[in-house]
Write a protein that holds these residues in place. Sequence first.
Motif, PDB file in Angstrom:
ATOM      1  N   GLY A   1       5.413  12.282  18.545  1.00 56.25           N
ATOM      2  CA  GLY A   1       6.578  13.162  18.541  1.00 56.25           C
ATOM      3  C   GLY A   1       6.385  14.458  17.774  1.00 56.25           C
ATOM      4  O   GLY A   1       7.249  15.340  17.815  1.00 56.25           O
TER       5      GLY A   1
ATOM      6  N   LEU B   1       4.895  19.558  18.967  1.00 51.03           N
ATOM      7  CA  LEU B   1       6.042  19.212  19.805  1.00 51.03           C
ATOM      8  C   LEU B   1       7.322  19.326  18.992  1.00 51.03           C
ATOM      9  O   LEU B   1       7.298  19.210  17.768  1.00 51.03           O
ATOM     10  CB  LEU B   1       5.914  17.772  20.326  1.00 51.03           C
ATOM     11  CG  LEU B   1       4.754  17.455  21.269  1.00 51.03           C
ATOM     12  CD1 LEU B   1       4.647  15.939  21.460  1.00 51.03           C
ATOM     13  CD2 LEU B   1       4.945  18.142  22.608  1.00 51.03           C
ATOM     14  N   GLU B   2       8.427  19.522  19.702  1.00 43.41           N
ATOM     15  CA  GLU B   2       9.741  19.475  19.065  1.00 43.41           C
ATOM     16  C   GLU B   2      10.498  18.281  19.633  1.00 43.41           C
ATOM     17  O   GLU B   2      10.881  18.278  20.801  1.00 43.41           O
ATOM     18  CB  GLU B   2      10.512  20.772  19.330  1.00 43.41           C
ATOM     19  CG  GLU B   2       9.950  21.990  18.611  1.00 43.41           C
ATOM     20  CD  GLU B   2      10.841  23.213  18.773  1.00 43.41           C
ATOM     21  OE1 GLU B   2      12.008  23.042  19.205  1.00 43.41           O
ATOM     22  OE2 GLU B   2      10.379  24.323  18.477  1.00 43.41           O
ATOM     23  N   THR B   3      10.688  17.269  18.810  1.00 45.57           N
ATOM     24  CA  THR B   3      11.413  16.071  19.227  1.00 45.57           C
ATOM     25  C   THR B   3      12.380  15.672  18.115  1.00 45.57           C
ATOM     26  O   THR B   3      12.237  16.083  16.952  1.00 45.57           O
ATOM     27  CB  THR B   3      10.461  14.897  19.508  1.00 45.57           C
ATOM     28  OG1 THR B   3       9.735  14.578  18.304  1.00 45.57           O
ATOM     29  CG2 THR B   3       9.480  15.226  20.610  1.00 45.57           C
ATOM     30  N   SER B   4      13.360  14.845  18.463  1.00 40.08           N
ATOM     31  CA  SER B   4      14.347  14.385  17.480  1.00 40.08           C
ATOM     32  C   SER B   4      13.743  13.308  16.581  1.00 40.08           C
ATOM     33  O   SER B   4      12.726  12.685  16.919  1.00 40.08           O
ATOM     34  CB  SER B   4      15.578  13.820  18.200  1.00 40.08           C
ATOM     35  OG  SER B   4      15.218  12.640  18.915  1.00 40.08           O
TER      36      SER B   4
ATOM     37  N   THR C   1      13.567  10.031  18.391  1.00 42.41           N
ATOM     38  CA  THR C   1      12.385   9.869  19.245  1.00 42.41           C
ATOM     39  C   THR C   1      11.165   9.511  18.412  1.00 42.41           C
ATOM     40  O   THR C   1      10.371   8.641  18.793  1.00 42.41           O
ATOM     41  CB  THR C   1      12.115  11.176  20.027  1.00 42.41           C
ATOM     42  OG1 THR C   1      13.216  11.436  20.891  1.00 42.41           O
ATOM     43  CG2 THR C   1      10.838  11.061  20.851  1.00 42.41           C
ATOM     44  N   LYS C   2      11.013  10.159  17.270  1.00 42.88           N
ATOM     45  CA  LYS C   2       9.871   9.867  16.397  1.00 42.88           C
ATOM     46  C   LYS C   2       9.911   8.422  15.909  1.00 42.88           C
ATOM     47  O   LYS C   2       8.877   7.750  15.819  1.00 42.88           O
ATOM     48  CB  LYS C   2       9.855  10.830  15.209  1.00 42.88           C
ATOM     49  CG  LYS C   2       9.549  12.282  15.576  1.00 42.88           C
ATOM     50  CD  LYS C   2       9.489  13.149  14.332  1.00 42.88           C
ATOM     51  CE  LYS C   2       9.109  14.598  14.655  1.00 42.88           C
ATOM     52  NZ  LYS C   2      10.156  15.306  15.403  1.00 42.88           N
TER      53      LYS C   2
END
Length: 234
Positions: A81, A128-131, A134-135
């Motif tokens: 993530g 990446l840009e994830t919440s 998600t991580k």
Amino acid sequence: MSKRVNTTATARLRQDYMRIMKDPVPYVKAVPLPSNILEWHYVVTGPENTPYEGGTYHGKLVFPREFPFKPPSIYMITPNGRFKCNTRLCLSISDFHPDTWNPAWSVSTILTGMLSFMLEKTPTLGSLETSDYTKRQLAAQSSSFNLSDKVFCDLFPEEAEKIREEIRKREEEIRESTCQTLQSSHQSSVAGVEGGNADRQQGFMGTALSNILVIIGFAAFAYTVKYVLKTIVE
């Protein structure tokens, strides 16, 4: 010249390996391939109180023959993530920035810098840009992913066995929970059947008693009528 430089890289990396074995980098393990000391693989354990907690992340460093005068390529293999998988990462300590590279930096320095950047949110090529959600999901899935990677299992057998043990433990807990649920459900069903039988028995006895009382009442009424008629006749 190439042979001399390669010998220099080998000597330096062996020195770094001895150093990292003696003084490990927090949250990181790293070893070179037995067949190629210019390719190192690392495992990051997600630090506490971060979205990566509980995760295990496998990656690799590919050193040039000119190391330590040129920086390595840095890759992340496990979905995380934060970084794209199997993609060269643009970091100040990677081969994307040879102008900022310092030959005095060791493998430990590289791994420390990589982990520090992983915990940040600064964008870069290969990030990446994830919440956080998600991580965390990827952290929970990371162990199973790594277990399917032969290189990971060969280079980090203790980590692989630890993952297998955790999976066995979870499966056992699921089996026990399922058995308890089924047992509880069975006991509830038996209790329901027994309760239903008891209710039916009580209902039958109540109905029989009511019928008896009706018969007795009818007989008493008939006797009273007969007595009254007899009295009138006399």
